[in-house]
Design a protein around this motif. Structure first.
Motif, PDB file in Angstrom:
ATOM      1  N   PHE A 162      12.923 -13.140 -25.966  1.00  0.00           N
ATOM      2  CA  PHE A 162      13.614 -14.379 -25.621  1.00  0.00           C
ATOM      3  C   PHE A 162      14.142 -15.060 -26.881  1.00  0.00           C
ATOM      4  O   PHE A 162      15.291 -15.512 -26.910  1.00  0.00           O
ATOM      5  CB  PHE A 162      12.671 -15.313 -24.859  1.00  0.00           C
ATOM      6  CG  PHE A 162      13.364 -16.523 -24.291  1.00  0.00           C
ATOM      7  CD1 PHE A 162      13.903 -16.480 -23.017  1.00  0.00           C
ATOM      8  CD2 PHE A 162      13.468 -17.692 -25.022  1.00  0.00           C
ATOM      9  CE1 PHE A 162      14.548 -17.594 -22.484  1.00  0.00           C
ATOM     10  CE2 PHE A 162      14.106 -18.803 -24.504  1.00  0.00           C
ATOM     11  CZ  PHE A 162      14.653 -18.753 -23.228  1.00  0.00           C
ATOM     12  N   HIS A 163      13.319 -15.134 -27.897  1.00  0.00           N
ATOM     13  CA  HIS A 163      13.707 -15.808 -29.143  1.00  0.00           C
ATOM     14  C   HIS A 163      14.925 -15.140 -29.772  1.00  0.00           C
ATOM     15  O   HIS A 163      15.892 -15.816 -30.128  1.00  0.00           O
ATOM     16  CB  HIS A 163      12.528 -15.810 -30.117  1.00  0.00           C
ATOM     17  CG  HIS A 163      12.850 -16.284 -31.486  1.00  0.00           C
ATOM     18  ND1 HIS A 163      13.350 -17.536 -31.753  1.00  0.00           N
ATOM     19  CD2 HIS A 163      12.735 -15.671 -32.685  1.00  0.00           C
ATOM     20  CE1 HIS A 163      13.530 -17.668 -33.054  1.00  0.00           C
ATOM     21  NE2 HIS A 163      13.167 -16.545 -33.640  1.00  0.00           N
ATOM     22  N   LEU A 164      14.896 -13.829 -29.892  1.00  0.00           N
ATOM     23  CA  LEU A 164      15.994 -13.135 -30.567  1.00  0.00           C
ATOM     24  C   LEU A 164      17.248 -13.039 -29.709  1.00  0.00           C
ATOM     25  O   LEU A 164      18.351 -13.323 -30.191  1.00  0.00           O
ATOM     26  CB  LEU A 164      15.547 -11.738 -31.009  1.00  0.00           C
ATOM     27  CG  LEU A 164      14.513 -11.716 -32.128  1.00  0.00           C
ATOM     28  CD1 LEU A 164      13.994 -10.302 -32.336  1.00  0.00           C
ATOM     29  CD2 LEU A 164      15.094 -12.268 -33.426  1.00  0.00           C
ATOM     30  N   LEU A 165      17.103 -12.649 -28.463  1.00  0.00           N
ATOM     31  CA  LEU A 165      18.275 -12.391 -27.634  1.00  0.00           C
ATOM     32  C   LEU A 165      18.867 -13.653 -27.011  1.00  0.00           C
ATOM     33  O   LEU A 165      20.079 -13.832 -27.005  1.00  0.00           O
ATOM     34  CB  LEU A 165      17.933 -11.373 -26.544  1.00  0.00           C
ATOM     35  CG  LEU A 165      17.503 -10.008 -27.062  1.00  0.00           C
ATOM     36  CD1 LEU A 165      17.113  -9.094 -25.913  1.00  0.00           C
ATOM     37  CD2 LEU A 165      18.603  -9.370 -27.902  1.00  0.00           C
ATOM     38  N   VAL A 166      18.025 -14.528 -26.484  1.00  0.00           N
ATOM     39  CA  VAL A 166      18.532 -15.739 -25.828  1.00  0.00           C
ATOM     40  C   VAL A 166      18.636 -16.880 -26.834  1.00  0.00           C
ATOM     41  O   VAL A 166      19.698 -17.463 -27.013  1.00  0.00           O
ATOM     42  CB  VAL A 166      17.640 -16.132 -24.632  1.00  0.00           C
ATOM     43  CG1 VAL A 166      18.115 -17.421 -23.995  1.00  0.00           C
ATOM     44  CG2 VAL A 166      17.610 -15.007 -23.601  1.00  0.00           C
ATOM     45  N   GLY A 167      17.523 -17.187 -27.491  1.00  0.00           N
ATOM     46  CA  GLY A 167      17.513 -18.296 -28.439  1.00  0.00           C
ATOM     47  C   GLY A 167      18.356 -18.026 -29.670  1.00  0.00           C
ATOM     48  O   GLY A 167      18.951 -18.939 -30.238  1.00  0.00           O
ATOM     49  N   GLY A 168      18.417 -16.791 -30.097  1.00  0.00           N
ATOM     50  CA  GLY A 168      19.214 -16.450 -31.279  1.00  0.00           C
ATOM     51  C   GLY A 168      20.633 -16.099 -30.915  1.00  0.00           C
ATOM     52  O   GLY A 168      21.553 -16.892 -31.073  1.00  0.00           O
ATOM     53  N   GLY A 169      20.813 -14.905 -30.378  1.00  0.00           N
ATOM     54  CA  GLY A 169      22.155 -14.424 -30.077  1.00  0.00           C
ATOM     55  C   GLY A 169      22.857 -15.209 -28.991  1.00  0.00           C
ATOM     56  O   GLY A 169      24.026 -15.561 -29.130  1.00  0.00           O
ATOM     57  N   GLY A 170      22.151 -15.495 -27.899  1.00  0.00           N
ATOM     58  CA  GLY A 170      22.781 -16.188 -26.781  1.00  0.00           C
ATOM     59  C   GLY A 170      23.263 -17.585 -27.127  1.00  0.00           C
ATOM     60  O   GLY A 170      24.374 -17.981 -26.766  1.00  0.00           O
ATOM     61  N   VAL A 171      22.450 -18.347 -27.820  1.00  0.00           N
ATOM     62  CA  VAL A 171      22.838 -19.710 -28.208  1.00  0.00           C
ATOM     63  C   VAL A 171      24.036 -19.665 -29.153  1.00  0.00           C
ATOM     64  O   VAL A 171      24.931 -20.515 -29.068  1.00  0.00           O
ATOM     65  CB  VAL A 171      21.652 -20.474 -28.831  1.00  0.00           C
ATOM     66  CG1 VAL A 171      22.103 -21.766 -29.490  1.00  0.00           C
ATOM     67  CG2 VAL A 171      20.606 -20.758 -27.762  1.00  0.00           C
ATOM     68  N   ALA A 172      24.102 -18.667 -30.014  1.00  0.00           N
ATOM     69  CA  ALA A 172      25.219 -18.562 -30.951  1.00  0.00           C
ATOM     70  C   ALA A 172      26.548 -18.364 -30.236  1.00  0.00           C
ATOM     71  O   ALA A 172      27.603 -18.666 -30.790  1.00  0.00           O
ATOM     72  CB  ALA A 172      24.970 -17.434 -31.948  1.00  0.00           C
ATOM     73  N   LEU A 173      26.515 -17.873 -28.993  1.00  0.00           N
ATOM     74  CA  LEU A 173      27.750 -17.738 -28.228  1.00  0.00           C
ATOM     75  C   LEU A 173      28.390 -19.104 -27.977  1.00  0.00           C
ATOM     76  O   LEU A 173      29.607 -19.196 -27.809  1.00  0.00           O
ATOM     77  CB  LEU A 173      27.485 -17.008 -26.915  1.00  0.00           C
ATOM     78  CG  LEU A 173      27.025 -15.554 -27.050  1.00  0.00           C
ATOM     79  CD1 LEU A 173      26.731 -14.975 -25.678  1.00  0.00           C
ATOM     80  CD2 LEU A 173      28.038 -14.714 -27.800  1.00  0.00           C
ATOM     81  N   LEU A 174      27.571 -20.163 -27.986  1.00  0.00           N
ATOM     82  CA  LEU A 174      28.122 -21.516 -27.870  1.00  0.00           C
ATOM     83  C   LEU A 174      29.055 -21.824 -29.043  1.00  0.00           C
ATOM     84  O   LEU A 174      30.062 -22.506 -28.877  1.00  0.00           O
ATOM     85  CB  LEU A 174      27.000 -22.555 -27.825  1.00  0.00           C
ATOM     86  CG  LEU A 174      26.081 -22.527 -26.615  1.00  0.00           C
ATOM     87  CD1 LEU A 174      24.904 -23.474 -26.838  1.00  0.00           C
ATOM     88  CD2 LEU A 174      26.845 -22.877 -25.360  1.00  0.00           C
ATOM     89  N   TYR A 175      28.687 -21.321 -30.222  1.00  0.00           N
ATOM     90  CA  TYR A 175      29.518 -21.539 -31.410  1.00  0.00           C
ATOM     91  C   TYR A 175      30.880 -20.893 -31.209  1.00  0.00           C
ATOM     92  O   TYR A 175      31.914 -21.538 -31.414  1.00  0.00           O
ATOM     93  CB  TYR A 175      28.804 -20.972 -32.632  1.00  0.00           C
ATOM     94  CG  TYR A 175      29.491 -21.240 -33.951  1.00  0.00           C
ATOM     95  CD1 TYR A 175      29.788 -22.533 -34.356  1.00  0.00           C
ATOM     96  CD2 TYR A 175      29.820 -20.201 -34.812  1.00  0.00           C
ATOM     97  CE1 TYR A 175      30.392 -22.787 -35.579  1.00  0.00           C
ATOM     98  CE2 TYR A 175      30.425 -20.442 -36.029  1.00  0.00           C
ATOM     99  CZ  TYR A 175      30.713 -21.735 -36.405  1.00  0.00           C
ATOM    100  OH  TYR A 175      31.319 -21.975 -37.611  1.00  0.00           O
ATOM    101  N   ALA A 176      30.889 -19.645 -30.765  1.00  0.00           N
ATOM    102  CA  ALA A 176      32.164 -18.972 -30.508  1.00  0.00           C
ATOM    103  C   ALA A 176      32.921 -19.683 -29.391  1.00  0.00           C
ATOM    104  O   ALA A 176      34.152 -19.786 -29.435  1.00  0.00           O
ATOM    105  CB  ALA A 176      31.924 -17.508 -30.161  1.00  0.00           C
ATOM    106  N   GLY A 177      32.208 -20.192 -28.392  1.00  0.00           N
ATOM    107  CA  GLY A 177      32.849 -20.930 -27.312  1.00  0.00           C
ATOM    108  C   GLY A 177      33.503 -22.213 -27.792  1.00  0.00           C
ATOM    109  O   GLY A 177      34.610 -22.555 -27.351  1.00  0.00           O
TER     110      GLY A 177
END
Length: 172
Positions: free
Chosen positions: A80-95
Motif C-alpha cells: 500500500f505504501h509503495l504502490l498507492v501512497g507512493g506511486g498512486g498519489v504522485a499521479l495527482l502531480y501529473a494530473g
C-alpha cells in the motif's frame, strides 16, 4: 499538440515511478528521524492493518493500535505504501500538470518539493483521523509528533517525484 499528447502518458509513468522513488526516500528519512526521536507514530504494520480494513469496508478505527493484528499486514502495508501512497498519489502531480496545461514544470525539483509538502495534508487530514488519532495526529501515540514528522518525510518524497520527472523530462 502531438507533443503534448505523447508527453502526457509519459508524465504519468514518470510521476508513478517518481512516487515509488520518493516513498523509498521517505522511508529512509523516517528511519533517520526516528533515530533522532521524531516519529509520527505510523508504521508499516498499521498501514497494512488500515489497508486490510479498507478492503473489508472499514474506513476508520477508534485506535488502530488497539485493533486486532491482521494476517499479512506488514506485506500489505509495504504494498500500500509503495504502490498507492507512493506511486498512486504522485499521479495527482501529473494530473495537476495536465489540468494546468503543463506537461512538466520548468523547475521540476521545486515543483516536486511543493507537491511533497502539499501531500503532508494526506496523513494529517485522512490517514491519522482514520487511525483514530484525530486531525494532525493530535491523539496519536505518546511521544509522536505527526505535525512535524509528516512534512519532514514528505519533502524527500516530493523531491523524488520531481527528480524522476526532471530526469525523464529530458527525453519528453
Amino acid at each position: 499538440m502531438n507533443e503534448f499528447v505523447l508527453a502526457l502518458p509519459a508524465a504519468f509513468v514518470l510521476a508513478f515511478a517518481g512516487g515509488i522513488v520518493g516513498a523509498v526516500l521517505m522511508d529512509i528519512t523516517e528511519t533517520l528521524a526516528a533515530r533522532a526521536g521524531l516519529t509520527s507514530g505510523v508504521n508499516v504494520a498499521l498501514v497494512g492493518r488500515w489497508a486490510r480494513g479498507l478492503l473489508r469496508g472499514q474506513w476508520a478505527h477508534a485506535d488502530i493500535a488497539r485493533s486486532p493484528a491482521q494476517p499479512g499486514e506488514r506485506r500489505m502495508g509495504w504494498a500500500f505504501h509503495l504502490l498507492v501512497g507512493g506511486g498512486g498519489v504522485a499521479l495527482l502531480y501529473a494530473g495537476v500538470l495536465q489540468a494546468t496545461g503543463w506537461t512538466l514544470p520548468t523547475h521540476r525539483l521545486l515543483g516536486g518539493l511543493a507537491f511533497g509538502l502539499a501531500t503532508s495534508l494526506l496523513p494529517w487530514l485522512l490517514l491519522l483521523p482514520a487511525f483514530g488519532w484525530g486531525w494532525f495526529g493530535r491523539r496519536g501515540p505518546r511521544g509522536a509528533n505527526a505535525l512535524l514528522a509528516s512534512p519532514l518525510s514528505h519533502i524527500p518524497y516530493g523531491l523524488g517525484v520531481g527528480a524522476v520527472m526532471a530526469w525523464g523530462g529530458r527525453w519528453l
